[in-house]
Design an enzyme around this catalytic site. Structure first.
Site, short mmCIF file in Angstrom:
data_model
loop_
_atom_site.label_atom_id
_atom_site.label_comp_id
_atom_site.label_asym_id
_atom_site.label_seq_id
_atom_site.Cartn_x
_atom_site.Cartn_y
_atom_site.Cartn_z
CD GLU A 92 -2.68 2.74 -3.42
OE1 GLU A 92 -3.03 3.92 -3.27
OE2 GLU A 92 -3.18 1.79 -2.76
CG HIS A 93 -0.05 6.29 -0.45
ND1 HIS A 93 -0.49 7.37 0.26
CD2 HIS A 93 -1.02 5.35 -0.32
CE1 HIS A 93 -1.68 7.11 0.80
NE2 HIS A 93 -2.01 5.88 0.48
CD GLU B 145 -4.77 5.24 3.48
OE1 GLU B 145 -3.67 5.61 3.01
OE2 GLU B 145 -5.56 4.50 2.87
CG HIS C 164 -1.65 1.23 1.48
ND1 HIS C 164 -1.38 2.03 2.56
CD2 HIS C 164 -2.63 1.86 0.78
CE1 HIS C 164 -2.18 3.09 2.52
NE2 HIS C 164 -2.94 3.01 1.46
#
Lengths: 443, 437
Positions: A70-71, A147, A67
């Site tokens: 991905e950022h 997040e 993840h």
């Protein structure tokens, strides 16, 4: 190039030729898979690149890296400055985003169809030429920690879900949260991200899905031009995660949190997923979850606990069959105030026992199938939803053919299939039963 | 796991609709019901979007929550059918009816197949005109609403919204939760629900958009059937309320690791001649995407949050300019300082030509992309009608965006952006931050 037409839909449901819209799929020489879903209602196209890698493929101790990466894919390449990817999409009137799951990482843009080539060019660029600065990586790590705060730390339900999944999987990485354990996220480095990137981001581990006002020929030309020159990575191997050991002991969890307003019970059972060419058991479980926990007024749990007896405020069953490895089948009940979780669990078990004894109501089964058929029609209204459906399936070990077969497999489910699936799945030795309750309440 | 937050702020999309291929027809049924429609035969179903203006704000004095409880009970039985029979019939038809209630409107989003359209419409008609409101059903739905109120009371986002609304709109329905309170819900009777239904589900409050496998004549007949028997005139409007919150900080202590922050200041109405410049200004400041000033300063440069934004909220009876952010308790103070500094900078320096051009390009370029999907287009058409926009707005909207000049935007920035009126509601355990006043 292979053109697959879902013949069933047109044949079995309304004589509507429009339903038989073509899905085209083909493969580039470097192994990149391409799927095109035509829909010419609006001059819009959704461009998606999916990678067959997700959180469940992370190295040990590096949870959250899929993840995080991905950022970081928005933080620059040899051709694009940090943030320029999204800025370019926006300057073209489009929107873009990305998502990470246990089994996939996906990136998408929604743009006017005449901007498709630019999107492909940029996606091809960041598939192989990521260039990120240490300072940007550290700032973005703060963002993913926020997040996690927002999604998980601030939500009692989300915190418990993590604990439940960790208990559900004794060995398999599905027990580790997608966003990562906080203490591991805090240590993730630029090099961790680059290692993961170099191992998994390559055309032969990617699927291009284009949906909207475009022809397969156009997509093929553009894909060959932009993704075609990228070299396959020979290190990519089939995903083979660890197997679960036999699960022989039910796990029971009690979670207390002051932010819980009303106690509830959730139980999940380890369950089979949809396998390529073998989707029958998963279809039966899909039907089972709808029969048990669909609409409150017609489902088995809702009728028994919310209508016949005033025992629960909410009941539900859930099952999602698309998963690379074993998934879960879940049941939830929120008892009426004054009813303890022990009583709620006894209620739930009594309803299940009665269902196992009495079997499926045939009329309810027929209605469920009718709704599945209608869902095929309603589902065509969302371009992005359809594109996403293929992406999830293809990264979850299924093929385009499996997706096209699925409606037929669902329609073929019999009440015997449902009961057999229920008998297999409702094995308490493979279950996690959780009591979630306010901190101050003692049960 | 999505990289950034989607914003469920329907009213911001006020700015318009379609162009190009979408052919909207304005029709009036034989019985006099107006609707906008698009015939789209490629998928054999119809998406019907129905709105009744006023929504929960029409609750009678002392009956807070009545319209909401009524709305959620509409599908719990009608005519000869009890709740279960109604649900069974809906499933047999594979129709889908979604009932929603908000401060400004009651919405019904319906989808039905061409093959059994008449039956689905008859079922929805029964729900609207022959609602049973049986005691057991009212009690069951009331129990669900009470449960949801209890969980709202422990949800930082909802707490922030409640505290803000109470302070900003005192004395108006906007000040309170449209789902009522435990006390008000428990006091509601079957008669209250019937009165609430007849107050909002009325022809003078009705707006309709339809897209799908249906022509104008068929739609006209369908609408006359569907709305046969509903009252001509509903309950009176509650009237306007002025946004009354002064600048400052309100801390609501709540034990959670990340503080949730709502901020706001006075806004602008949809019909203000400066609405377009205002919309562009706020889009530059806190619009969707990664390129807004707030996103750049708070997230991209400093890593203080996962999501931050600002939006114009023009409502039926008031308006404000709002924003949201959430961040670790230790960093709230710093985050608020950054937002305040950006507010000040916007008020004094305005925006640059480059920023304005970028936002115009985005807004005009994204315009035709809105119409993907029957249900989506039906929603857009209803929104346009409720805002009183003419059909030709579609053709002129991008020109209006492009016509806005830097001078207009920056003149408006000085007037609209009021750093001294900016109020932050913080729910959490923010370090080094206390309520003002």
């Amino acid at each position: 190039m292979q053109r697959l037409i879902p013949g069933f839909i047109a044949a079995a449901f309304l004589a509507a030729p429009a339903l038989a819209d073509p899905i085209t799929s083909f493969e580039l020489d470097n192994g990149m898979e391409v799927v095109v879903i035509e829909d010419h209602r609006a001059p819009v196209v959704v461009n998606m690149v999916w990678y067959r890698v997700g959180a469940a493929d992370e190295p040990q101790g590096k949870s959250g890296i899929a993840h995080f990466l991905e950022h970081l894919l928005f933080q620059g390449t040899d051709e694009l400055a940090p943030g320029e990817f999204s800025a370019t999409v926006e300057a073209n009137g489009g929107t873009d985003n990305a998502f990470t799951s246990q089994d996939y990482t996906g990136y998408f843009q929604r743009v006017a169809s005449d901007r498709l080539e630019l999107m492909m060019k940029m996606e091809a660029d960041r598939m192989v030429d990521l260039q990120i600065l240490e300072s940007d990586v550290l700032t973005e790590r703060d963002v993913i920690l926020e997040e996690r705060n927002q999604r998980t730390e601030n939500s009692a339900g989300a915190l418990f879900s993590e604990q439940r999944m960790a208990a559900q999987y004794l060995a398999h990485p599905y027990g580790i949260p997608i966003i990562g354990w906080k203490h591991e996220m805090e240590e993730l480095s630029r090099q961790d991200a680059l290692d993961f990137y170099e191992l998994y981001y390559a055309p032969n581990n990617a699927i291009l899905i284009v949906a909207g006002d475009v022809t397969p020929e156009e997509v093929k030309t553009l894909a060959e031009k932009h993704f075609g020159p990228l070299e396959a990575n020979p290190e990519i191997t089939p995903r083979d995660r660890v197997d679960e050991p036999p699960q022989l002991a039910e796990r029971r969890l009690i979670y207390k949190d002051a932010r819980v307003s009303e106690p509830y019970l959730i139980r999940t059972y380890l369950a089979p997923e949809r396998d390529s060419g073998d989707q029958k058991a998963a279809a039966a479980l899909t039907v089972l979850s709808d029969l048990l926990g669909g609409s409150a007024a017609t489902s088995v749990l809702g009728q028994a606990l919310q209508f016949d007896a005033d025992r629960a405020t909410y009941t539900s069953a859930f099952y999602s069959g698309i998963s690379l490895d074993d998934t879960t089948f879940g049941l939830v009940t929120v008892p009426r105030p004054g009813i303890t979780l022990e009583e709620a669990e006894a209620d739930l078990d009594a309803v299940l026992a009665k269902f196992m004894e009495e079997g499926v109501d045939e009329a309810q089964l027929e209605r469920t199938k009718m709704m599945f058929r209608a869902q095929l029609i309603y589902g065509k209204d969302s371009l992005q939803g359809r594109a996403r459906g293929y992406g999830v399936a293809l990264t979850g070990g299924l093929t385009v053919q499996d997706v096209q077969d699925w409606p037929d497999v669902l329609q073929a489910v019999t009440s015997e299939d449902v009961m057999a699936a229920a008998k297999d799945v409702f094995d308490r030795r493979r279950a996690v039963t959780g009591y979630v309750m306010p901190e101050e309440v003692s049960q | 796991m999505i990289r950034k937050l989607g914003l469920a702020l329907t009213f911001i999309c006020a700015a318009g609709i379609a162009q190009a291929e979408v052919q909207i027809e304005e029709i009036t049924s034989p019985g006099g019901i107006d609707a906008w429609m698009v015939q789209e035969d490629s998928i054999p179903f119809t998406a019907l979007e129905i709105r009744f203006e006023g929504g929960a704000s029409l609750d009678a004095e002392g009956k807070r929550g009545a319209t909401a409880l009524m709305t959620y009970t509409l599908e719990e039985g009608a005519g000869e059918m009890d709740a279960r029979a109604f649900a069974v019939r809906t499933e047999e038809l594979a129709a889908s009816f979604r009932f929603d209630i908000g401060q400004d409107q009651l919405s019904i989003s319906a989808r039905f197949l061409t093959e059994n359209r008449d039956e689905a419409v008859a079922l929805l008609h029964a729900a609207l005109t022959e609602t049973r409101f049986d005691d057991a059903d009212i009690d069951r739905v009331r129990g669900q609403m009470l449960s949801s109120l209890a969980s709202d009371a422990k949800d930082p986002d909802t707490i922030a919204g409640r505290v803000f609304s109470e302070a900003a709109f005192a004395g108006h329905p906007y000040a309170s939760n449209s789902d009522g309170t435990e006390e008000s819900l428990n006091a509601l009777t079957r008669e209250d629900l019937i009165a609430a239904r007849d107050g909002v589900i009325a022809k003078d409050r009705l707006f309709v958009g339809a897209v799908g496998d249906i022509n104008a004549e068929e739609l006209g007949e369908m609408l006359d059937t569907l709305f046969d028997g509903i009252p001509e005139v509903g309950a009176p409007d509650p009237g306007r309320v002025d946004y009354a919150l002064e600048g400052g900080i309100t801390v609501v202590p709540f034990d959670t690791p990340q503080s949730v922050v709502s901020f706001a200041q006075p806004g602008i109405t949809r019909h203000d001649p400066d609405f377009f410049p205002a919309f562009l200004l706020v889009e530059i400041m806190g619009g969707s995407g990664f390129n807004s000033r707030l996103m750049q300063e708070v997230r991209e440069k400093r890593g203080l949050t996962y999501g931050i934004g600002a939006y114009l909220a023009p409502m039926n009876y008031s308006e404000f300019l709002g924003g949201y952010v959430s961040t670790d308790n230790a960093r709230v103070s710093q985050t608020i300082d950054v937002v305040k500094a950006e507010w000040e900078r916007l008020a004094t320096e305005g925006v640059t030509q480059e920023e304005l051009d970028r936002v115009k390009t985005y807004m005009t370029g994204s315009y035709p992309l809105r119409f993907d999907g029957n249900a989506q287009i039906a929603r857009i058409m209803v929104g346009m009608q409720m805002e009183g926009l003419p059909l030709d707005y579609i053709a002129t909207r991008n020109d209006k965006v492009n016509a806005v000049t830097l001078e207009e935007v920056n003149a408006l920035a000085k007037e609209l952006i009021q750093p001294d009126r900016l109020h932050f509601v913080v729910v959490g355990q923010p370090e080094g931050l206390e309520s003002t006043n």
